[in-house]
Design a protein around this motif. Structure first.
Motif, PDB file in Angstrom:
ATOM      1  N   HIS A  89       1.580   5.335  -1.698  1.00  0.00           N
ATOM      2  CA  HIS A  89       1.221   6.503  -2.508  1.00  0.00           C
ATOM      3  C   HIS A  89       2.508   7.098  -3.077  1.00  0.00           C
ATOM      4  O   HIS A  89       3.372   7.553  -2.322  1.00  0.00           O
ATOM      5  CB  HIS A  89       0.515   7.561  -1.660  1.00  0.00           C
ATOM      6  CG  HIS A  89      -0.763   7.056  -1.065  1.00  0.00           C
ATOM      7  ND1 HIS A  89      -1.981   7.168  -1.702  1.00  0.00           N
ATOM      8  CD2 HIS A  89      -1.008   6.393   0.093  1.00  0.00           C
ATOM      9  CE1 HIS A  89      -2.926   6.605  -0.953  1.00  0.00           C
ATOM     10  NE2 HIS A  89      -2.360   6.125   0.139  1.00  0.00           N
ATOM     11  N   ALA A 113      -4.238  14.776   5.342  1.00  0.00           N
ATOM     12  CA  ALA A 113      -3.999  13.499   6.020  1.00  0.00           C
ATOM     13  C   ALA A 113      -2.950  12.715   5.246  1.00  0.00           C
ATOM     14  O   ALA A 113      -3.022  12.623   4.018  1.00  0.00           O
ATOM     15  CB  ALA A 113      -5.289  12.703   6.090  1.00  0.00           C
ATOM     16  N   GLY A 114      -1.999  12.127   5.946  1.00  0.00           N
ATOM     17  CA  GLY A 114      -0.995  11.294   5.280  1.00  0.00           C
ATOM     18  C   GLY A 114       0.351  11.442   5.952  1.00  0.00           C
ATOM     19  O   GLY A 114       0.767  12.566   6.273  1.00  0.00           O
ATOM     20  N   HIS A 156       0.874  -1.197   0.000  1.00  0.00           N
ATOM     21  CA  HIS A 156       0.000   0.000   0.000  1.00  0.00           C
ATOM     22  C   HIS A 156       0.900   1.233   0.000  1.00  0.00           C
ATOM     23  O   HIS A 156       1.461   1.610   1.024  1.00  0.00           O
ATOM     24  CB  HIS A 156      -0.902   0.015   1.241  1.00  0.00           C
ATOM     25  CG  HIS A 156      -1.874   1.163   1.257  1.00  0.00           C
ATOM     26  ND1 HIS A 156      -3.224   0.995   1.480  1.00  0.00           N
ATOM     27  CD2 HIS A 156      -1.699   2.495   1.097  1.00  0.00           C
ATOM     28  CE1 HIS A 156      -3.830   2.173   1.443  1.00  0.00           C
ATOM     29  NE2 HIS A 156      -2.916   3.106   1.216  1.00  0.00           N
ATOM     30  N   ASN A 214      -5.014   7.256  -6.174  1.00  0.00           N
ATOM     31  CA  ASN A 214      -5.747   8.498  -5.844  1.00  0.00           C
ATOM     32  C   ASN A 214      -4.990   9.756  -6.264  1.00  0.00           C
ATOM     33  O   ASN A 214      -4.729  10.642  -5.473  1.00  0.00           O
ATOM     34  CB  ASN A 214      -6.118   8.549  -4.355  1.00  0.00           C
ATOM     35  CG  ASN A 214      -4.910   8.526  -3.427  1.00  0.00           C
ATOM     36  OD1 ASN A 214      -3.864   7.994  -3.777  1.00  0.00           O
ATOM     37  ND2 ASN A 214      -5.045   9.101  -2.242  1.00  0.00           N
ATOM     38  N   HIS A 270     -10.598   1.004   1.505  1.00  0.00           N
ATOM     39  CA  HIS A 270     -10.387   2.000   2.565  1.00  0.00           C
ATOM     40  C   HIS A 270     -11.585   1.849   3.500  1.00  0.00           C
ATOM     41  O   HIS A 270     -12.706   2.223   3.146  1.00  0.00           O
ATOM     42  CB  HIS A 270     -10.309   3.420   1.988  1.00  0.00           C
ATOM     43  CG  HIS A 270     -10.040   4.444   3.052  1.00  0.00           C
ATOM     44  ND1 HIS A 270      -8.823   5.059   3.196  1.00  0.00           N
ATOM     45  CD2 HIS A 270     -10.817   4.913   4.060  1.00  0.00           C
ATOM     46  CE1 HIS A 270      -8.861   5.881   4.238  1.00  0.00           C
ATOM     47  NE2 HIS A 270     -10.070   5.807   4.783  1.00  0.00           N
ATOM     48  N   THR A 310     -11.165  10.154   2.342  1.00  0.00           N
ATOM     49  CA  THR A 310      -9.762  10.513   2.554  1.00  0.00           C
ATOM     50  C   THR A 310      -9.239  11.365   1.401  1.00  0.00           C
ATOM     51  O   THR A 310     -10.025  11.826   0.559  1.00  0.00           O
ATOM     52  CB  THR A 310      -8.925   9.214   2.759  1.00  0.00           C
ATOM     53  OG1 THR A 310      -7.590   9.579   3.115  1.00  0.00           O
ATOM     54  CG2 THR A 310      -8.889   8.354   1.498  1.00  0.00           C
ATOM     55  N   THR A 311      -7.924  11.563   1.341  1.00  0.00           N
ATOM     56  CA  THR A 311      -7.305  12.405   0.309  1.00  0.00           C
ATOM     57  C   THR A 311      -7.717  11.948  -1.103  1.00  0.00           C
ATOM     58  O   THR A 311      -7.588  10.767  -1.438  1.00  0.00           O
ATOM     59  CB  THR A 311      -5.759  12.307   0.438  1.00  0.00           C
ATOM     60  OG1 THR A 311      -5.399  12.599   1.784  1.00  0.00           O
ATOM     61  CG2 THR A 311      -5.058  13.259  -0.508  1.00  0.00           C
ATOM     62  N   ALA A 357       2.404   8.346   2.534  1.00  0.00           N
ATOM     63  CA  ALA A 357       1.527   9.286   1.816  1.00  0.00           C
ATOM     64  C   ALA A 357       2.096  10.695   1.930  1.00  0.00           C
ATOM     65  O   ALA A 357       1.701  11.478   2.796  1.00  0.00           O
ATOM     66  CB  ALA A 357       0.119   9.220   2.401  1.00  0.00           C
ATOM     67  N   ARG A 374       2.353   9.407  -5.754  1.00  0.00           N
ATOM     68  CA  ARG A 374       2.018  10.715  -6.363  1.00  0.00           C
ATOM     69  C   ARG A 374       2.513  10.797  -7.808  1.00  0.00           C
ATOM     70  O   ARG A 374       2.879   9.791  -8.412  1.00  0.00           O
ATOM     71  CB  ARG A 374       2.585  11.886  -5.536  1.00  0.00           C
ATOM     72  CG  ARG A 374       2.375  11.794  -4.039  1.00  0.00           C
ATOM     73  CD  ARG A 374       0.927  11.671  -3.622  1.00  0.00           C
ATOM     74  NE  ARG A 374       0.766  11.872  -2.192  1.00  0.00           N
ATOM     75  CZ  ARG A 374      -0.282  11.460  -1.496  1.00  0.00           C
ATOM     76  NH1 ARG A 374      -1.265  10.780  -2.080  1.00  0.00           N
ATOM     77  NH2 ARG A 374      -0.386  11.690  -0.220  1.00  0.00           N
ATOM     78  N   HIS A 412       2.949  14.551   1.592  1.00  0.00           N
ATOM     79  CA  HIS A 412       2.326  15.843   1.258  1.00  0.00           C
ATOM     80  C   HIS A 412       3.393  16.894   1.528  1.00  0.00           C
ATOM     81  O   HIS A 412       4.095  16.824   2.538  1.00  0.00           O
ATOM     82  CB  HIS A 412       1.121  16.139   2.154  1.00  0.00           C
ATOM     83  CG  HIS A 412      -0.049  15.222   1.949  1.00  0.00           C
ATOM     84  ND1 HIS A 412      -0.995  15.420   0.965  1.00  0.00           N
ATOM     85  CD2 HIS A 412      -0.411  14.091   2.590  1.00  0.00           C
ATOM     86  CE1 HIS A 412      -1.905  14.462   1.025  1.00  0.00           C
ATOM     87  NE2 HIS A 412      -1.578  13.627   2.005  1.00  0.00           N
ATOM     88  N   CYS A 462      -3.039  11.044   9.921  1.00  0.00           N
ATOM     89  CA  CYS A 462      -3.325  10.254   8.716  1.00  0.00           C
ATOM     90  C   CYS A 462      -4.742   9.724   8.844  1.00  0.00           C
ATOM     91  O   CYS A 462      -5.372   9.848   9.888  1.00  0.00           O
ATOM     92  CB  CYS A 462      -2.340   9.090   8.585  1.00  0.00           C
ATOM     93  SG  CYS A 462      -2.525   7.874   9.909  1.00  0.00           S
ATOM     94  N   LEU A 463      -5.223   9.139   7.766  1.00  0.00           N
ATOM     95  CA  LEU A 463      -6.529   8.477   7.826  1.00  0.00           C
ATOM     96  C   LEU A 463      -6.361   7.009   7.431  1.00  0.00           C
ATOM     97  O   LEU A 463      -5.617   6.721   6.497  1.00  0.00           O
ATOM     98  CB  LEU A 463      -7.510   9.173   6.878  1.00  0.00           C
ATOM     99  CG  LEU A 463      -8.008  10.534   7.398  1.00  0.00           C
ATOM    100  CD1 LEU A 463      -8.793  11.268   6.321  1.00  0.00           C
ATOM    101  CD2 LEU A 463      -8.885  10.360   8.653  1.00  0.00           C
ATOM    102  N   HIS A 517      -4.738  -0.672   5.757  1.00  0.00           N
ATOM    103  CA  HIS A 517      -4.316   0.079   6.954  1.00  0.00           C
ATOM    104  C   HIS A 517      -5.281  -0.062   8.128  1.00  0.00           C
ATOM    105  O   HIS A 517      -5.925   0.900   8.533  1.00  0.00           O
ATOM    106  CB  HIS A 517      -4.056   1.560   6.631  1.00  0.00           C
ATOM    107  CG  HIS A 517      -5.037   2.230   5.691  1.00  0.00           C
ATOM    108  ND1 HIS A 517      -6.395   2.180   5.868  1.00  0.00           N
ATOM    109  CD2 HIS A 517      -4.838   2.979   4.582  1.00  0.00           C
ATOM    110  CE1 HIS A 517      -6.985   2.869   4.909  1.00  0.00           C
ATOM    111  NE2 HIS A 517      -6.057   3.354   4.116  1.00  0.00           N
TER     112      HIS A 517
HETATM  113  C1  NCD Z   1      -3.639   9.019   1.953  1.00  0.00           C
HETATM  114  C2  NCD Z   1      -3.161  10.061   0.939  1.00  0.00           C
HETATM  115  O1  NCD Z   1      -2.648  11.096   1.355  1.00  0.00           O
HETATM  116  O2  NCD Z   1      -3.275   9.823  -0.268  1.00  0.00           O
HETATM  117  N1  NCD Z   1      -3.724   9.623   3.237  1.00  0.00           N
HETATM  118  C3  NCD Z   1      -3.701   9.001   4.433  1.00  0.00           C
HETATM  119  O3  NCD Z   1      -3.884   9.673   5.453  1.00  0.00           O
HETATM  120  N2  NCD Z   1      -3.500   7.709   4.546  1.00  0.00           N
HETATM  121  C4  NCD Z   1      -4.943   8.415   1.499  1.00  0.00           C
HETATM  122  C5  NCD Z   1      -5.348   7.180   2.271  1.00  0.00           C
HETATM  123  O4  NCD Z   1      -4.754   6.120   2.125  1.00  0.00           O
HETATM  124  O5  NCD Z   1      -6.293   7.279   3.063  1.00  0.00           O
END
Ligand code: NCD
Ligand code: ZN
Length: 380
Positions: free
Chosen positions: A48, A298-299, A46, A74, A170, A139-140, A284, A50, A286, A253-254, A208
């Motif tokens: 991200h 969140a991330g 899992h 995403n 999710h 979420t994001t 994730a 970007r 940012h 985070c989420l 998660h």
């Molecule tokens: C993730 C993101 O930023 O893309 N954020 C997170 O808090 N985990 C999206 C997700 O997996 O929920």
């Protein structure tokens, strides 16, 4: 004899069936030895990554230590078609360091409009390995997600069963009346349990997980078809970390961090050796200003530290012998993919996490920024 007593110097139980090497280390005076744990190269189920310069900034951190990664879809706009997934994979491959064998496993973003035909195309492509379901607004970049999984999505889910395409979930409801800390539990009761009942053959990964409720649910399901990924933050932090000495945006985070009893339940679950749990960092990133502001994203950016942190969790639980299955076996076994053949080493050696990583558009603050960690991963 030297090896065993040196190993005991670190007060951890001896892993069974794993390659433990103790190498002489002139820098470490305590009994003159250092512990190394050699494991099959892990995968991240899992992640991200970007796009644009953020992709460029982060991908090497994952490519260095992981053989493969399930790449989340995403983006803006989301990766809703196989054609987009193929283009995104090409962009990732362009961004990885020369010589790296990192293999991105792509996913599709499920919407109310996804067609069963798209699932067939995805399977044929050999590029897409799963479909991700975000409840719309959870979420994001989830605004294009699913509004009613038991509505328009049913034909797609039926096709996914036929194509043996896993569904990644999710697991949070989005109802604003449901307390943020209860959203996973309510999701399990109202959506996930009925979904598993309706599609007993569909492979589902609950992503998660954060609660004792999730652990209980996963363990009540068929081991062949239902599994969960677990992040470093949900193993190491509880919700107090969000408020320690002030608001801590880099721990947000989420799904959000939960109470200590939930953290402990997840640690027990993953260190039990159950094959239903595997490594998924949910790294994730940012840009710093998007975390440290009046409405922070969140991330948590964990890719550079994740392996050290997982090792710490298993060591603290006296379960280093179970680490390799979690990092490197359970994931590919669940997805029906071969395990990696290359290996890597985790060396028990202190290292300091950088305070930030700079890239052209700004800075990234990694999880545990500026702190000292004990396990240093490197390739062999
Ligand atoms: C993730 C993101 O930023 O893309 N954020 C997170 O808090 N985990 C999206 C997700 O997996 O929920
Ligand atoms: Zn995620």
């Amino acid at each position: 004899m030297l090896a065993y007593s040196a190993y005991r110097a670190f007060e951890t139980p001896r892993p069974v069936g794993y390659c433990i090497t103790i190498s002489r280390n002139p820098k470490r005076t305590r009994r003159g030895a250092r512990m190394e744990l050699a494991i099959t190269k892990p995968d991240d189920w899992h992640l991200h990554l970007r796009d644009g310069d953020l992709l460029q900034a982060v991908v090497s951190h994952s490519a260095r230590h992981f053989g493969r990664a399930i790449v989340m879809p995403n983006l803006k706009p989301p990766v809703t078609t196989t054609a987009r997934a193929v283009a995104y994979k090409e962009a990732i491959l362009k961004a990885i360091p020369t010589g790296s064998e990192f293999n991105p496993l792509m996913t599709l973003y499920l919407t109310d409009e996804t067609s069963p035909e798209e699932i067939k195309i995805a399977r044929k492509s050999g590029v897409v390995y799963a479909v991700k379901m975000y409840p719309a607004g959870a979420t994001t970049n989830s605004q294009d997600g699913v509004t009613d999984v038991f509505g328009k999505c049913l034909p797609v889910l039926e096709e996914m069963v036929k194509q043996e395409m896993p569904l990644l979930v999710h697991g949070e409801v989005t109802d604003p009346d449901v307390d943020t800390f209860d959203r996973e539990k309510v999701f399990i009761e109202t959506i996930l349990a009925p979904l598993v009942q309706k599609f007993p053959q569909l492979k589902i990964v609950m992503e998660h997980i954060t609660t004792l409720d999730a652990v209980r649910f996963i363990e009540s399901c068929n081991k062949e078809t239902v599994a969960a990924t677990v992040t470093p933050q949900h193993l190491l932090l509880n919700r107090n970390s969000l408020f320690k000495g002030g608001l801590q945006p880099h721990n947000y985070c989420l799904p959000v961090l939960k109470r200590e009893i939930h953290r402990q339940a997840i640690v027990s679950a993953v260190t039990s050796g159950s094959r239903q749990y595997f490594l998924g960092t949910d790294s994730a990133p940012h840009e710093r200003r998007r975390k440290e502001c009046s409405c922070g994203c969140a991330g948590i950016y964990s890719a550079p530290v994740a392996l050290s942190l997982y090792a710490k969790v298993f060591e603290q639980a006296g379960a280093l012998d179970k680490l390799e299955a979690f990092t490197s076996f359970n994931g590919p076994d669940f997805y029906g993919l071969p395990r990696n053949t290359s290996r890597m080493v985790l060396r028990k050696s202190a290292w300091e996490v950088p305070k930030t990583y700079t890239y052209p558009s700004g800075e990234l603050v990694p999880m545990f920024a500026g702190e000292t960690l004990e396990w240093l991963p490197f390739d062999i």
